[in-house]
Design a protein around this motif. Structure first.
Motif, PDB file in Angstrom:
ATOM      1  N   PRO A  42       0.715  -1.435  -0.110  1.00 46.71           N
ATOM      2  CA  PRO A  42       0.078   0.084   0.011  1.00 46.71           C
ATOM      3  C   PRO A  42       0.803   1.201  -0.124  1.00 46.71           C
ATOM      4  CG  PRO A  42      -1.119  -1.551   1.581  1.00 46.71           C
ATOM      5  CD  PRO A  42       0.378  -2.163   1.147  1.00 46.71           C
ATOM      6  N   GLN A  44      -0.163   4.141   1.337  1.00 48.02           N
ATOM      7  CA  GLN A  44      -0.286   4.726   2.628  1.00 48.02           C
ATOM      8  C   GLN A  44      -0.187   4.108   3.669  1.00 48.02           C
ATOM      9  OE1 GLN A  44      -2.073   8.296   2.555  1.00 48.02           O
ATOM     10  NE2 GLN A  44      -0.820   7.906   4.773  1.00 48.02           N
ATOM     11  N   GLN A  45       0.901   3.906   4.350  1.00 46.81           N
ATOM     12  CA  GLN A  45       1.244   3.074   5.522  1.00 46.81           C
ATOM     13  C   GLN A  45       1.900   3.759   6.583  1.00 46.81           C
ATOM     14  OE1 GLN A  45       3.362  -0.506   4.886  1.00 46.81           O
ATOM     15  NE2 GLN A  45       3.231  -0.500   2.618  1.00 46.81           N
ATOM     16  N   HIS A  46       1.428   5.109   6.374  1.00 46.74           N
ATOM     17  CA  HIS A  46       1.780   6.151   7.513  1.00 46.74           C
ATOM     18  C   HIS A  46       0.819   7.437   7.783  1.00 46.74           C
ATOM     19  CE1 HIS A  46       3.385   6.833   3.314  1.00 46.74           C
ATOM     20  NE2 HIS A  46       3.046   8.074   3.604  1.00 46.74           N
ATOM     21  N   ILE A  78       8.102   3.841   0.331  1.00 36.71           N
ATOM     22  CA  ILE A  78       7.712   2.719   0.392  1.00 36.71           C
ATOM     23  C   ILE A  78       8.737   1.674  -0.257  1.00 36.71           C
ATOM     24  CG2 ILE A  78       6.193   0.824  -0.137  1.00 36.71           C
ATOM     25  CD1 ILE A  78       5.081   2.868   1.929  1.00 36.71           C
ATOM     26  N   ALA A 104      -2.347   0.377  -4.246  1.00 42.98           N
ATOM     27  CA  ALA A 104      -0.999  -0.617  -3.572  1.00 42.98           C
ATOM     28  C   ALA A 104      -0.271  -0.953  -5.104  1.00 42.98           C
ATOM     29  CB  ALA A 104      -1.585  -1.804  -2.999  1.00 42.98           C
ATOM     30  N   THR A 148       2.426   5.203  13.344  1.00 43.22           N
ATOM     31  CA  THR A 148       2.757   5.473  12.045  1.00 43.22           C
ATOM     32  C   THR A 148       3.345   6.570  11.674  1.00 43.22           C
ATOM     33  OG1 THR A 148       0.801   5.456  10.785  1.00 43.22           O
ATOM     34  CG2 THR A 148       1.738   3.377  11.362  1.00 43.22           C
ATOM     35  N   LEU A 312       6.409  -7.018   4.734  1.00 45.74           N
ATOM     36  CA  LEU A 312       5.146  -6.107   4.883  1.00 45.74           C
ATOM     37  C   LEU A 312       4.533  -6.317   3.334  1.00 45.74           C
ATOM     38  CD1 LEU A 312       6.691  -2.813   5.655  1.00 45.74           C
ATOM     39  CD2 LEU A 312       5.528  -4.407   7.170  1.00 45.74           C
ATOM     40  N   VAL A 351       0.643  -4.146   6.847  1.00 42.02           N
ATOM     41  CA  VAL A 351       1.371  -2.428   6.630  1.00 42.02           C
ATOM     42  C   VAL A 351       2.315  -2.326   7.911  1.00 42.02           C
ATOM     43  CG1 VAL A 351      -0.465  -1.811   5.154  1.00 42.02           C
ATOM     44  CG2 VAL A 351      -0.471  -1.440   7.726  1.00 42.02           C
ATOM     45  N   LYS A 352       3.042  -1.415   7.776  1.00 39.84           N
ATOM     46  CA  LYS A 352       4.158  -0.965   8.517  1.00 39.84           C
ATOM     47  C   LYS A 352       3.487  -0.992  10.235  1.00 39.84           C
ATOM     48  CE  LYS A 352       6.846   1.655   5.494  1.00 39.84           C
ATOM     49  NZ  LYS A 352       7.680   2.890   5.256  1.00 39.84           N
TER      50      LYS A 352
END
Length: 504
Positions: A42, A44-46, A78, A104, A148, A312, A351-352
């Motif tokens: 993805p 958007q992991q943050h 990423i 993603a 995150t 991940l 994710v993270k």
């Protein structure tokens, strides 16, 4: 060293003490997840802006290679968690209760896990603090305790505000979760070294590692790893939820209270999770970006609960298949049971911030029917923020969200303590989340209205100015025409020759 913290062992008056359900998962040896056939990374992991893809479909990538770059001041890049080929840049289900899709990058693994050429920093503690932050930022390191937030941004804030104390959060107070416990047991040297690197990056003089006292193995391992470094102090704290929340851990370890409208850094403290510190170690010492993490797999539906080290982007369904299921899960949660995210299905990538996947059986997933509030005050006693949940809920029931905000609704950290102790099983956290959403929607509408009003006023002022300028221009042209007419109608002056002829 224990003497400093003896007074904490009495335990705080706030919070709750639920059954932790951490064992046997916490005691099972860490397992390495085999390379998946595909990973779904993805963008958007943050917290902050989504990353921007920098690869194309069909492109070959190596493990650790940048595949999406950060966008904006608050964002994180990423990196590929496997080597292989980019299959698609499309949509997958987001780890969110809505089940909505988000973008993603899909990578088909070649099974080789070939790493990029890394560039470790030879002597990071002699390097400029900004270099530590830069490398953590380029490695995509974010807060792995669940927030995150991009770590490099946090480093810069701590440096600017001259933070003196780093708090390393090893509390992991959520029931069922033990990923932080395992990283402290299995990789304590990485955590301690990462903490020292963060101290260097922000200019802190000491690090206090807060670990709940229900993790004796982690405490022992961390004490041994920190022994050569007196500036890193291992501080057991009472096992009480939500001890792992930043403000509660800060108050417990330092006695400082962070005001509701302030950041921790403003009182001279910065908090980083133990797994985040380990990721900083890998980013700086090894040159490796954040592409894998430890994930707890626990719950009554799981056959062999434990912790798994996984890339991940691995699908949750594959992780559940790896540990096995005793029964069909009645409820899936990303994170812990108190503050985690309910999932609609298991076709979602980790994710993270994915510290754990909980698969509850029917007994664990059972939710009693809601009853009327009996005003017992249990929720008020349990609230770690000192709020009045019953008063806020009463206002929210009547749709008076602003009145709920008068009781400091915005200070609620959604920990769930109030709902946990409520004898009437009122879903208080849902009430508060709903009210926060309504207030946010109203605030956005207000801002849009104000912006629209400003634009309308600016347009009216511009039209008025243009009309005034047109009128002034018309008046000038009229005056010029009249002057020209007046000049054309006046008698011409006699020439010298005409004057002489007239006199003769």
């Amino acid at each position: 060293m224990m003497g400093i913290f003896d007074h904490f062992l009495k335990g705080p008056s706030w919070g709750v003490h639920p059954d932790d359900h951490k064992r046997p998962a916490a005691d099972a040896p860490l397992r390495l997840f085999p390379t998946p056939e595909r990973v779904f990374m993805p963008l958007q992991q943050h917290v902050g802006g989504a990353a921007r893809p920098v690869v194309l479909v069909g492109q070959k990538v190596l493990k650790g290679q940048l595949i999406a770059d950060a966008q904006g001041n608050i964002s994180a890049p990423i990196h590929a968690s496997v080597s292989g080929t980019v299959l698609a840049i499309g949509e997958v289900t987001a780890p969110h209760p809505s089940g909505l899709p988000f973008k993603a990058i899909t990578i088909e693994s070649d099974g080789d896990n070939r790493w990029i050429d890394t560039e470790p920093l030879a002597d990071p503690l002699s390097a400029a603090p900004e270099e530590i932050a830069r490398r953590a930022g380029l490695a995509g390191v974010v807060g792995l305790g669940g927030a995150t937030f991009p770590s490099a941004v946090k480093f810069a804030l701590g440096k600017r505000l001259k933070v003196g104390t780093l708090i390393v959060n090893g509390g992991e107070c959520e029931p069922y979760l033990s990923s932080d416990d395992r990283i402290m047991r299995d990789f304590p040297e990485m955590v301690v070294d990462g903490a020292r690197l963060v101290m260097h990056a922000i200019g802190a003089k000491e690090a206090l590692v807060g670990i709940e006292d229900n993790k004796p193995e982690a405490i022992a391992a961390m004490r041994k790893a920190a022994q050569p470094y007196p500036e890193v102090k291992i501080c057991p704290v009472p096992a009480r939820y939500p001890m792992g929340s930043d403000k509660q851990l800060i108050q417990t370890l330092t006695g400082k209270e962070v005001p509701s409208d302030a950041r921790a850094a403003e009182v001279g403290v910065l908090v980083h999770n133990v797994s985040t510190c380990a990721s900083v170690h890998k980013a700086v010492r090894l040159g490796q970006p954040l592409v894998e993490r430890i994930v707890t797999l626990n719950g009554g539906a799981i056959a062999t609960p434990g912790n798994v080290y996984a890339p991940l982007g691995t699908m949750i369904s594959e992780l559940l298949g790896f540990v096995g299921l005793k029964s069909e899960p009645s409820r899936l949660i990303l994170g812990g049971p108190m503050m985690g995210t309910p999932l609609q299905h298991d076709r979602i990538p980790i994710v993270k911030g994915a510290s754990g996947i909980l698969a509850f059986d029917a007994a664990e997933a059972f939710v009693p029917d809601e009853g009327p509030c009996i005003r017992c005050g249990s929720c008020t006693k349990a609230c770690p923020m000192g709020l009045l949940p019953l008063e806020m809920a009463a206002r929210i029931r009547h749709g008076d969200f602003e009145a709920a905000e008068d009781f400091q609704l915005s200070d609620c950290i959604s920990c769930g303590c109030c709902a946990y102790v409520c004898p009437s099983h009122i879903p208080l956290v849902q009430y508060f989340s709903h009210a926060k959403g309504e207030l946010m929607t109203a605030e956005r509408a207000k801002l849009r209205g104000e912006a629209t009003k400003r634009l309308a006023e600016a347009k009216a002022a511009r039209i008025e100015r243009e009309n005034r300028e047109k009128a002034e221009a018309a008046a000038r042209r009229k005056a010029e025409r009249e002057a020209a007419k007046a000049a054309a109608g006046a008698p011409a002056s006699a020439s010298p020759e005409q004057a002489q002829g007239a006199s003769a």
